[in-house]
Design a protein around this motif. Sequence first.
Motif, PDB file in Angstrom:
ATOM      1  N   LEU A 172     -17.308  28.521 -18.879  1.00 34.65           N
ATOM      2  CA  LEU A 172     -18.186  29.246 -19.787  1.00 34.65           C
ATOM      3  C   LEU A 172     -19.236  28.360 -20.432  1.00 34.65           C
ATOM      4  N   ASP A 173     -19.105  27.035 -20.285  1.00 33.86           N
ATOM      5  CA  ASP A 173     -20.143  26.125 -20.769  1.00 33.86           C
ATOM      6  C   ASP A 173     -21.299  26.004 -19.779  1.00 33.86           C
ATOM      7  N   THR A 174     -20.965  25.941 -18.496  1.00 30.43           N
ATOM      8  CA  THR A 174     -21.981  25.704 -17.473  1.00 30.43           C
ATOM      9  C   THR A 174     -22.379  26.962 -16.709  1.00 30.43           C
ATOM     10  N   GLY A 175     -21.549  27.999 -16.747  1.00 28.99           N
ATOM     11  CA  GLY A 175     -21.816  29.202 -15.979  1.00 28.99           C
ATOM     12  C   GLY A 175     -21.314  29.151 -14.550  1.00 28.99           C
ATOM     13  N   ASP A 176     -20.735  28.028 -14.122  1.00 26.58           N
ATOM     14  CA  ASP A 176     -20.207  27.923 -12.758  1.00 26.58           C
ATOM     15  C   ASP A 176     -19.029  28.871 -12.571  1.00 26.58           C
ATOM     16  N   GLU A 177     -18.978  29.536 -11.408  1.00 27.70           N
ATOM     17  CA  GLU A 177     -17.883  30.430 -11.053  1.00 27.70           C
ATOM     18  C   GLU A 177     -17.315  30.031  -9.705  1.00 27.70           C
ATOM     19  N   TYR A 178     -16.026  30.259  -9.535  1.00 29.22           N
ATOM     20  CA  TYR A 178     -15.399  29.915  -8.256  1.00 29.22           C
ATOM     21  C   TYR A 178     -14.127  30.738  -8.072  1.00 29.22           C
ATOM     22  N   PRO A 179     -13.730  30.981  -6.810  1.00 32.34           N
ATOM     23  CA  PRO A 179     -12.504  31.729  -6.536  1.00 32.34           C
ATOM     24  C   PRO A 179     -11.297  30.804  -6.471  1.00 32.34           C
ATOM     25  N   VAL A 180     -10.145  31.333  -6.845  1.00 28.09           N
ATOM     26  CA  VAL A 180      -8.868  30.643  -6.729  1.00 28.09           C
ATOM     27  C   VAL A 180      -7.854  31.632  -6.182  1.00 28.09           C
ATOM     28  N   HIS A 181      -7.142  31.243  -5.119  1.00 27.94           N
ATOM     29  CA  HIS A 181      -6.115  32.085  -4.530  1.00 27.94           C
ATOM     30  C   HIS A 181      -4.756  31.424  -4.738  1.00 27.94           C
ATOM     31  N   LEU A 182      -3.831  32.160  -5.357  1.00 28.77           N
ATOM     32  CA  LEU A 182      -2.493  31.654  -5.637  1.00 28.77           C
ATOM     33  C   LEU A 182      -1.437  32.525  -4.977  1.00 28.77           C
ATOM     34  N   ALA A 183      -0.369  31.894  -4.531  1.00 29.12           N
ATOM     35  CA  ALA A 183       0.831  32.595  -4.082  1.00 29.12           C
ATOM     36  C   ALA A 183       2.003  31.978  -4.834  1.00 29.12           C
ATOM     37  N   VAL A 186       1.992  28.091  -5.837  1.00 35.38           N
ATOM     38  CA  VAL A 186       1.247  27.276  -4.883  1.00 35.38           C
ATOM     39  C   VAL A 186      -0.190  27.782  -4.797  1.00 35.38           C
ATOM     40  N   VAL A 187      -1.151  26.856  -4.818  1.00 38.59           N
ATOM     41  CA  VAL A 187      -2.555  27.201  -4.640  1.00 38.59           C
ATOM     42  C   VAL A 187      -2.858  27.260  -3.152  1.00 38.59           C
ATOM     43  N   LEU A 188      -3.288  28.401  -2.676  1.00 39.59           N
ATOM     44  CA  LEU A 188      -3.642  28.542  -1.258  1.00 39.59           C
ATOM     45  C   LEU A 188      -5.063  28.070  -0.984  1.00 39.59           C
ATOM     46  N   ALA A 189      -5.955  28.290  -1.930  1.00 34.50           N
ATOM     47  CA  ALA A 189      -7.347  27.870  -1.748  1.00 34.50           C
ATOM     48  C   ALA A 189      -8.042  27.827  -3.098  1.00 34.50           C
ATOM     49  N   ALA A 190      -8.894  26.818  -3.266  1.00 34.29           N
ATOM     50  CA  ALA A 190      -9.742  26.666  -4.445  1.00 34.29           C
ATOM     51  C   ALA A 190     -10.868  25.726  -4.044  1.00 34.29           C
ATOM     52  N   PRO A 191     -11.973  25.690  -4.797  1.00 33.50           N
ATOM     53  CA  PRO A 191     -13.078  24.811  -4.421  1.00 33.50           C
ATOM     54  C   PRO A 191     -12.634  23.351  -4.325  1.00 33.50           C
ATOM     55  N   GLY A 192     -12.895  22.738  -3.184  1.00 33.37           N
ATOM     56  CA  GLY A 192     -12.541  21.345  -2.981  1.00 33.37           C
ATOM     57  C   GLY A 192     -11.078  21.091  -2.709  1.00 33.37           C
ATOM     58  N   VAL A 193     -10.274  22.158  -2.562  1.00 37.52           N
ATOM     59  CA  VAL A 193      -8.826  22.023  -2.367  1.00 37.52           C
ATOM     60  C   VAL A 193      -8.397  22.823  -1.140  1.00 37.52           C
ATOM     61  N   GLU A 194      -7.586  22.205  -0.284  1.00 32.64           N
ATOM     62  CA  GLU A 194      -6.995  22.895   0.860  1.00 32.64           C
ATOM     63  C   GLU A 194      -5.502  22.608   0.876  1.00 32.64           C
ATOM     64  N   LEU A 195      -4.699  23.646   1.082  1.00 29.11           N
ATOM     65  CA  LEU A 195      -3.264  23.468   1.273  1.00 29.11           C
ATOM     66  C   LEU A 195      -3.033  23.126   2.743  1.00 29.11           C
ATOM     67  N   GLU A 196      -2.629  21.889   3.006  1.00 26.16           N
ATOM     68  CA  GLU A 196      -2.479  21.411   4.376  1.00 26.16           C
ATOM     69  C   GLU A 196      -1.072  21.635   4.930  1.00 26.16           C
ATOM     70  N   ASP A 197      -0.046  21.437   4.091  1.00 24.94           N
ATOM     71  CA  ASP A 197       1.346  21.571   4.525  1.00 24.94           C
ATOM     72  C   ASP A 197       2.152  22.204   3.403  1.00 24.94           C
ATOM     73  N   LEU A 198       3.173  22.994   3.795  1.00 24.62           N
ATOM     74  CA  LEU A 198       4.108  23.587   2.844  1.00 24.62           C
ATOM     75  C   LEU A 198       5.420  23.801   3.571  1.00 24.62           C
ATOM     76  N   ASP A 199       6.510  23.195   3.061  1.00 25.63           N
ATOM     77  CA  ASP A 199       7.755  23.216   3.821  1.00 25.63           C
ATOM     78  C   ASP A 199       8.603  24.450   3.569  1.00 25.63           C
ATOM     79  N   THR A 200       8.475  25.095   2.410  1.00 23.95           N
ATOM     80  CA  THR A 200       9.215  26.321   2.107  1.00 23.95           C
ATOM     81  C   THR A 200       8.293  27.283   1.382  1.00 23.95           C
ATOM     82  N   PRO A 201       8.631  28.580   1.331  1.00 27.59           N
ATOM     83  CA  PRO A 201       7.757  29.540   0.644  1.00 27.59           C
ATOM     84  C   PRO A 201       7.617  29.210  -0.839  1.00 27.59           C
ATOM     85  N   PRO A 202       6.524  29.644  -1.459  1.00 27.54           N
ATOM     86  CA  PRO A 202       6.328  29.422  -2.893  1.00 27.54           C
ATOM     87  C   PRO A 202       7.421  30.107  -3.708  1.00 27.54           C
TER      88      PRO A 202
END
Length: 217
Positions: A172-183, A186-202
């Motif tokens: 809210l200071d800069t106005g930047d917006e971005y999506p975040v996907h959670l399960a 565990v974060v499935l996707a976010a800006p600059g972040v990739e889930l590469e490996d996961l050994d058991t379900p969240p």
Amino acid sequence: MPSGRYSFHDTHDDTPLGEERFSCAPGPAGWRYTAQTFGADGRPTGSVDLTLDSLSRPLRLELRYLGWQIRGGSAAGLTWVRSHADDPRLLHAREGHEQAHAFAGRSPSFLVAAARMLRLNPGDSSRLRVVTFTDPVLAPRTHDQGWTLEAIEAHATDNGPLPVERYRVSDLDTGDEYPVHLAGDVVLAAPGVELEDLDTPPNPWRGSEAKPVDPDE
């Protein structure tokens, strides 16, 4: 107890920035996340140890990066001490305190912690005051975020449907917006972040009776 690996990259040109090897699980307090961080060259850079209480407040945080260290938690807001490994007697340590709700930073654990605290229903929005520790010196920055839970979608997996929460987060200071996907936690996707490996379900977490954060408190 899910364990896995997140990779980080520059959001402008996709330059690799390193990775975080993590484990997380519900615990006696509420939830705990531990991780070791590595640079793009594979060298260790630090660690993350975040424990939430039953209301998803940061009970304890230990964050290390390239010699810098943060130790903090909830106490009439957020408190922390910032120090460096070259100063073992803490002669130059700096204490901080802010009327804020949650810590933030590069680690995906902070996104999970924020979503747990807010406990939004689809279509709901809320404001969250956070203290962000920025690389490379873990300098604190206090600012407001806006969180909207746009939808919860069921994704088919070998273990049955997996609820995936799709958030829109705003600085809210800069106005930047971005999506975040959670399960779950565990974060499935976010800006600059990739889930590469996961050994058991969240670990599932929705449905708790914990009271959501009141942004006016």
